[in-house]
Design an enzyme around this catalytic site. Structure first.
Site, PDB file in Angstrom:
ATOM      1  N   ASN A 107      32.051  -4.557  -3.370  1.00 43.10           N
ATOM      2  CA  ASN A 107      31.729  -4.034  -2.171  1.00 43.10           C
ATOM      3  C   ASN A 107      30.152  -4.841  -1.807  1.00 43.10           C
ATOM      4  OD1 ASN A 107      31.401  -2.517   0.295  1.00 43.10           O
ATOM      5  ND2 ASN A 107      29.874  -1.225  -0.829  1.00 43.10           N
ATOM      6  N   HIS A 109      26.830  -4.229   0.282  1.00 47.01           N
ATOM      7  CA  HIS A 109      26.017  -3.126   0.916  1.00 47.01           C
ATOM      8  C   HIS A 109      24.732  -3.820   1.333  1.00 47.01           C
ATOM      9  CE1 HIS A 109      24.588   0.633   1.766  1.00 47.01           C
ATOM     10  NE2 HIS A 109      23.366   0.408   1.245  1.00 47.01           N
ATOM     11  N   SER A 136      23.266  -6.121  -1.622  1.00 51.00           N
ATOM     12  CA  SER A 136      23.631  -6.168  -2.891  1.00 51.00           C
ATOM     13  C   SER A 136      25.169  -6.137  -3.029  1.00 51.00           C
ATOM     14  CB  SER A 136      23.510  -4.854  -3.839  1.00 51.00           C
ATOM     15  OG  SER A 136      22.113  -4.902  -3.443  1.00 51.00           O
ATOM     16  N   ASP A 145      28.427   3.468  -3.366  1.00 53.64           N
ATOM     17  CA  ASP A 145      27.286   2.421  -3.630  1.00 53.64           C
ATOM     18  C   ASP A 145      26.567   2.471  -4.930  1.00 53.64           C
ATOM     19  OD1 ASP A 145      27.954   1.422  -0.820  1.00 53.64           O
ATOM     20  OD2 ASP A 145      26.283   2.768  -0.110  1.00 53.64           O
TER      21      ASP A 145
HETATM   22  C1  GAR Z   1      27.602  -5.633   6.715  1.00 52.03           C
HETATM   23  O1  GAR Z   1      26.223  -5.893   6.950  1.00 52.03           O
HETATM   24  C2  GAR Z   1      27.957  -4.797   5.500  1.00 52.03           C
HETATM   25  O2  GAR Z   1      26.833  -5.051   4.470  1.00 52.03           O
HETATM   26  C3  GAR Z   1      27.511  -3.583   5.929  1.00 52.03           C
HETATM   27  O3  GAR Z   1      28.525  -3.474   7.213  1.00 52.03           O
HETATM   28  C4  GAR Z   1      28.312  -4.669   7.699  1.00 52.03           C
HETATM   29  C5  GAR Z   1      29.712  -5.273   8.110  1.00 52.03           C
HETATM   30  O4  GAR Z   1      29.618  -6.516   8.929  1.00 52.03           O
HETATM   31  N1  GAR Z   1      28.351  -2.573   4.918  1.00 52.03           N
HETATM   32  C6  GAR Z   1      28.221  -1.250   4.762  1.00 52.03           C
HETATM   33  O5  GAR Z   1      27.233  -0.867   5.574  1.00 52.03           O
HETATM   34  C7  GAR Z   1      28.981  -0.678   3.768  1.00 52.03           C
HETATM   35  N2  GAR Z   1      28.495   0.872   3.690  1.00 52.03           N
HETATM   36  P1  GAR Z   1      30.901  -7.446   9.101  1.00 52.03           P
HETATM   37  O6  GAR Z   1      31.881  -6.585   9.352  1.00 52.03           O
HETATM   38  O7  GAR Z   1      30.227  -8.265  10.073  1.00 52.03           O
HETATM   39  O8  GAR Z   1      30.964  -8.199   7.651  1.00 52.03           O
END
Ligand code: GAR
Length: 209
Positions: A107, A109, A136, A145
């Site tokens: 994942n 995060h 991360s 997480d």
């Molecule tokens: C990213 O910033 C990712 O790290 C975060 O959501 C966004 C997705 O953007 N993930 C989380 O917060 C997971 N808990 P994307 O759909 O454009 O890749």
């Protein structure tokens, strides 16, 4: 090449960067499908435009979390992935699901874990008065997480930043970190062992500068 399924819920910009990296002939992985729990996720269109198979399994179409996950597991059984990349997938997977792919789900995060797990990470980093932030990539275990960290990248927090500005700055380094981390994983340079990320190559300690 290792088979990868990417799980998304939103715009899918990280998924797109993974797909871009996979187009390089020497990249050790390929994306065989993108699965979304949101039928209207923008990332589904981006994946389709690249000719990647897409599947939308909305949670509301199933009676329970268990039934929803059973459908996803059924799909995965056909797709036979070596690895699953969660890329903005906003649903917590159950222990049963995670155990079915132990050490094979990662994942991304948008914080320097173990700081700020969960939601609203950017605002919480700002509220805490942090001067750096980052992202991360970690193996997924049952705690949210909480799994072993494989790679991290840091950015400065600058005066005047709000959550949106910080999120944007972090996203640019996410886009480099995630493909670099998938490369290491698919090349067999890192694995999860006894709850730790174990690296087998010197010089690949998971830190991105
Ligand atoms: C990213 O910033 C990712 O790290 C975060 O959501 C966004 C997705 O953007 N993930 C989380 O917060 C997971 N808990 P994307 O759909 O454009 O890749």
């Amino acid at each position: 090449r290792k088979r990868v399924v990417v799980f998304i819920s939103g715009s899918g910009s990280n998924m797109e960067k993974l797909a871009e990296a996979c187009e390089a002939p020497d990249f050790p992985a390929e994306i065989v499908a993108v699965i979304s729990d949101k039928p209207d996720a923008g990332g589904l269109l981006k994946a389709k435009a690249r000719g990647i198979a897409t599947y939308a399994l909305a949670r509301k179409d199933y009676d329970s979390k268990q039934a929803h996950e059973a459908a996803m597991l059924g799909l995965l059984a056909d797709l036979a992935p070596d690895f699953i990349c969660l890329a903005g997938f906003m649903r917590l997977l159950s222990g049963d699901f995670i155990r079915a792919y132990a050490g094979r789900i990662i994942n991304i995060h948008p914080s320097l874990l173990p700081l700020f797990p969960g939601l609203d990470t950017h605002q919480r980093a700002l509220d805490a008065g942090m001067r750096i932030a980052g992202c991360s990539v970690h193996f997924v275990t049952e705690g949210m997480d909480e799994g072993p960290i494989i790679g991290q990248a840091a950015v400065p927090i600058v005066p005047g930043d709000d959550a949106d500005a910080l999120a944007e700055r972090i996203l640019t380094v996410e886009h480099r970190l995630y493909p670099a981390t998938l490369r290491r994983l698919a090349a067999g340079e890192v694995r999860m062992e006894n709850g730790r990320a174990v690296f087998t190559n010197r010089g690949t300690d998971g830190a991105e500068q």
